[in-house]
Design an enzyme around this catalytic site. Structure first.
Site, PDB file in Angstrom:
ATOM      1  N   HIS A 475      34.278  34.456  37.162  1.00 49.29           N
ATOM      2  CA  HIS A 475      33.414  34.553  38.339  1.00 49.29           C
ATOM      3  C   HIS A 475      34.251  34.675  39.619  1.00 49.29           C
ATOM      4  O   HIS A 475      34.083  35.617  40.403  1.00 49.29           O
ATOM      5  CB  HIS A 475      32.514  33.314  38.410  1.00 49.29           C
ATOM      6  N   GLU A 476      35.153  33.737  39.809  1.00 47.70           N
ATOM      7  CA  GLU A 476      35.948  33.748  41.046  1.00 47.70           C
ATOM      8  C   GLU A 476      36.885  34.953  41.084  1.00 47.70           C
ATOM      9  O   GLU A 476      37.172  35.491  42.145  1.00 47.70           O
ATOM     10  CB  GLU A 476      36.731  32.443  41.199  1.00 47.70           C
ATOM     11  N   HIS A 479      34.980  37.799  42.514  1.00 48.17           N
ATOM     12  CA  HIS A 479      35.014  37.765  43.990  1.00 48.17           C
ATOM     13  C   HIS A 479      36.367  38.282  44.488  1.00 48.17           C
ATOM     14  O   HIS A 479      36.445  39.021  45.464  1.00 48.17           O
ATOM     15  CB  HIS A 479      34.842  36.328  44.501  1.00 48.17           C
ATOM     16  N   HIS A 482      36.586  41.934  44.540  1.00 43.40           N
ATOM     17  CA  HIS A 482      35.821  42.462  45.677  1.00 43.40           C
ATOM     18  C   HIS A 482      36.728  42.530  46.911  1.00 43.40           C
ATOM     19  O   HIS A 482      36.644  43.452  47.709  1.00 43.40           O
ATOM     20  CB  HIS A 482      34.623  41.540  45.931  1.00 43.40           C
TER      21      HIS A 482
HETATM   22 ZN   LIG Z   1      30.250  33.033  43.587  1.00 41.32          ZN
END
Ligand SMILES: [Zn+2]
Length: 684
Positions: A475-476, A479, A482
């Site tokens: 998940h991280e 990010h 991104h």
């Molecule tokens: Zn998040």
């Protein structure tokens, strides 16, 4: 005492980054450096703003918008290091500084947004925007900047500005009161039990209840408290129906117990002020104001998502309740099935259907291999590679440095990662940037970091993760991608600078690749035998995840619908709690399920402004990630190259450079539907 030494921002290690790989030289940064450098950097930024606002030349994109975006570089640099330290490696000095710096920063930035001469120049450009022949990204940045000023009240007259400032101030102190009231109710209530009352409770719960009792001066006894981490397992496992009912009633009445800590009037006042603020700024409702710069844009679009989900969730919950009631009857209960029975019988059913031990998976999830899996997936999808650099000192000896390279071998940026828990680190997991990536001016390569809180193993032993921890890592890292893949011109739309209901797409989507069979076969290898994780084990784990979706979706969606109902009206209800009850009745809310957050303790919405008219965004993001991954599944190839390229270009690289709806449609060919999310949740 004012600092007597002048700070040279062009030479100081906090602002002139002259360490290896153009990172700051962390070995030369002392805790006492932050304060004077902040002061100097704030002053420098003020001077830059003054120069833009007071420019005698007519406004141009270069002398106004670009100057504004590129200004404050020293402040950005010292801030990014400071907030990194405050989260990942703090101490008393840093904590004291935090209390000092936060209000200084908020004063500084609100002065900028209230600067009339500055706004006049932005407004001049904005009014002429059609004739300026701007490219799409620049036009969008101009519009966003202008809107940002307007939303801060730049177009109001003196009285309006004054009123807006007062509303914001009142809202912020009411929000604080709201949170403190909930905390007080949670702190003051405890149900003390003895050994004989603990039937059904697992050991981990008994020990946290023992600790909670001891903290409240009742050593040797056990306390049910209203912290979710005790309340939820207690209502899941306790065989004592009478105690479950007591706990349920206390939990759902937090913030509504009369007296000094009752939030009823706090909520009423906040809703009134929010409606007034929206009207002052020219919006039809507070929800319209809050949703204006999101992907959803309107309450209508939010309902288009939530309403069909609500229908399906009600059906699923009703079917589940029939099964749970059967279990209750079989267990000899002849009471009417109630809200305090749900978790208890649901757990019985889970144990019957999915007997399964998470601990069996752990030896297959070695931290270093899962990091490799994250990198490997990014290479397969986006062509970038990662090379670790040893011996570079950053904020803490555990933190690691990776150079990120493009397919052609050129350097794209840096990825820093700090995986292990320690007392000086705040809990949770997050992504942030020391520097964001953009092309404007001299350009900037992204320096992105991830912070986790995994237990550090004894020296020489590999760190092992739970499934949830491995998901968090993906998940991280999503990010982080991104931030690292960003390919925009303007700093203010770089990387994760997107709306609240869009920002979790790159992260939640990335989680899907963790459970792709090819990824697990290669990277989820047993720590002793080196053998890949058996598929049957994984399937069992995945099947168990959708269990109980009816209950979970009803409790979540009820809260999201109430949040929207409060804020989509042009005015505020006189008696919010009566409004809550009436709205739930109209929705056919089952009386056997409680809202996940009832109004008097709905911190996301009332303890500050963060998720007001925004609680839906958690589900919105889930719709996006499920729908986006379904695009890969439909091709039969989780790494489909053409699709991966569209994903890179329109989602991971695009930041906030375009409207999120436009970006998503460019990737997927259409707007998302909630279908894939409902399948993922097990609702259909
Ligand atoms: Zn998040």
């Amino acid at each position: 005492m004012p600092s007597t030494k002048a700070v040279d921002l062009a030479a100081h290690p906090l602002t002139a980054w002259q360490g290896p790989l153009s990172l700051p030289d962390f070995t030369r940064i002392g805790d006492d450096d932050f304060s004077p450098v902040f002061d100097a950097a704030l002053k420098a930024h003020e001077a830059e703003i003054e120069a833009i606002a007071g420019n005698k030349d007519a406004p141009t994109v270069e002398n106004t918008l670009q100057a504004l975006e590129l200004g404050g570089e020293a402040l950005d640099r010292v801030s990014s290091i400071f907030w990194c330290r405050a989260g990942a490696y703090t101490n008393e000095t840093i904590q004291a500084l935090e209390r000092d710096i936060s209000p200084k920063m908020s004063r500084h930035f609100s002065a900028i947004s209230m600067n009339e001469r500055l706004f006049a120049r932005i407004d001049d450009l904005y009014q002429r925007r059609e004739s300026l022949k701007l490219d799409a990204e620049t036009l969008r940045v101009l519009e966003k900047t202008w809107k940002g000023f307007v939303r801060s009240g730049a177009k109001l007259d003196a009285d309006g500005k004054k009123r807006l400032a007062k509303i914001s101030e009142d809202l912020s102190s009411l929000g604080t009161t709201f949170g403190q009231n909930v905390l007080a109710d949670e702190r003051d209530w405890a149900l003390f039990l003895d050994e004989a009352d603990l039937a059904g409770l697992p050991d981990f719960l008994k020990s946290s209840m023992a600790e909670a009792a001891e903290m409240r001066g009742q050593k040797g006894r056990y306390a049910v408290t209203l912290s979710r981490s005790i309340y939820e397992p207690f209502s899941t496992f306790s065989e004592r129906r009478d105690l479950r009912e007591i706990a349920f009633r206390a939990f759902t009445m937090r913030g509504q117990n009369g007296g000094a800590t009752d939030n009823s009037s706090v909520v009423r006042d906040m809703l009134k002020l929010r409606a007034e603020k929206a009207k002052l700024l020219g919006y039809g409702s507070f929800a319209a104001l809050k949703l204006d710069d999101t992907m959803a844009k309107t309450p209508k679009a939010v309902h288009a998502l939530l309403d069909p989900v609500w229908e399906k969730a009600l059906e699923k919950a009703a079917a589940d309740q029939t099964e749970l009631q059967r279990l209750a009857t079989e267990a000899g209960s002849n009471e009417k099935f109630a809200a305090w029975d749900w978790r208890f019988y649901q757990e019985k059913l889970r144990a019957e259907k999915f007997a399964f031990d998470e601990a069996e998976l752990k030896p297959y999830l070695q931290l270093d291999r899962i990091i490799e899996a994250c990198f490997d997936v990014a290479t397969k999808l986006f062509g970038i590679t990662f090379e670790e650099k040893q011996g570079i000192a950053i904020w803490h000896p555990d933190a690691r440095v990776f150079v990120v390279k493009n397919a052609d071998g050129s350097e794209r940026g840096l990825f820093l990662a700090d995986y292990f828990a320690r007392p000086s680190k705040r809990s949770g997991a997050w992504m942030s940037a020391l520097k964001s990536g953009y092309k404007l001016g001299h350009g900037s390569k992204p320096v992105i970091y991830n912070v986790m809180n995994f237990a550090k193993p004894p020296a020489g032993e590999p760190a092992l993760l739970s499934v949830d921890e491995a998901k968090t890592l993906f998940h991280e890292f999503g990010h982080a991608l991104h931030g690292m893949l960003t390919d925009v011109t303007w700093p203010s739309v770089s990387g994760t600078s997107v709306s609240r209901d869009f920002v979790e797409l790159p992260s939640q989507l990335y989680e899907h690749w963790l459970t792709v069979p090819a990824v697990l076969e290669k990277h989820a290898l047993h720590v002793k035998t080196g053998k890949p994780m058996p598929k049957a084990l994984l399937d069992k784990m995945l099947a168990a995840r959708t269990f109980g979706a009816g209950f979970a979706t009803v409790e979540f969606t009820a809260s999201a619908l109430i949040d929207m109902a409060y804020h989509a009206r042009p005015d505020a209800p006189e008696a919010p709690l009566r409004f809550e009850a009436e709205t739930l009745e109209k929705l056919d809310m089952p009386d056997t399920i409680a809202m996940r957050h009832r109004t008097p303790h709905f911190g996301h919405v009332f303890s500050g402004d963060g998720y007001s008219a925004g609680y839906y965004s958690y589900m919105w993001s889930e719709v996006l990630d499920a729908d986006a991954f379904a695009a890969f599944e439909e091709t039969g190839d989780p790494f489909n190259p053409a699709l991966a390229e569209r994903l890179r270009k329109n989602i991971y690289a695009a930041g906030g450079s375009k409207d999120p709806e436009e970006l998503y449609t460019a990737f997927r060919g259409k707007m998302p539907s909630p279908d894939a999310m409902m399948v993922k949740r097990g609702l259909v």
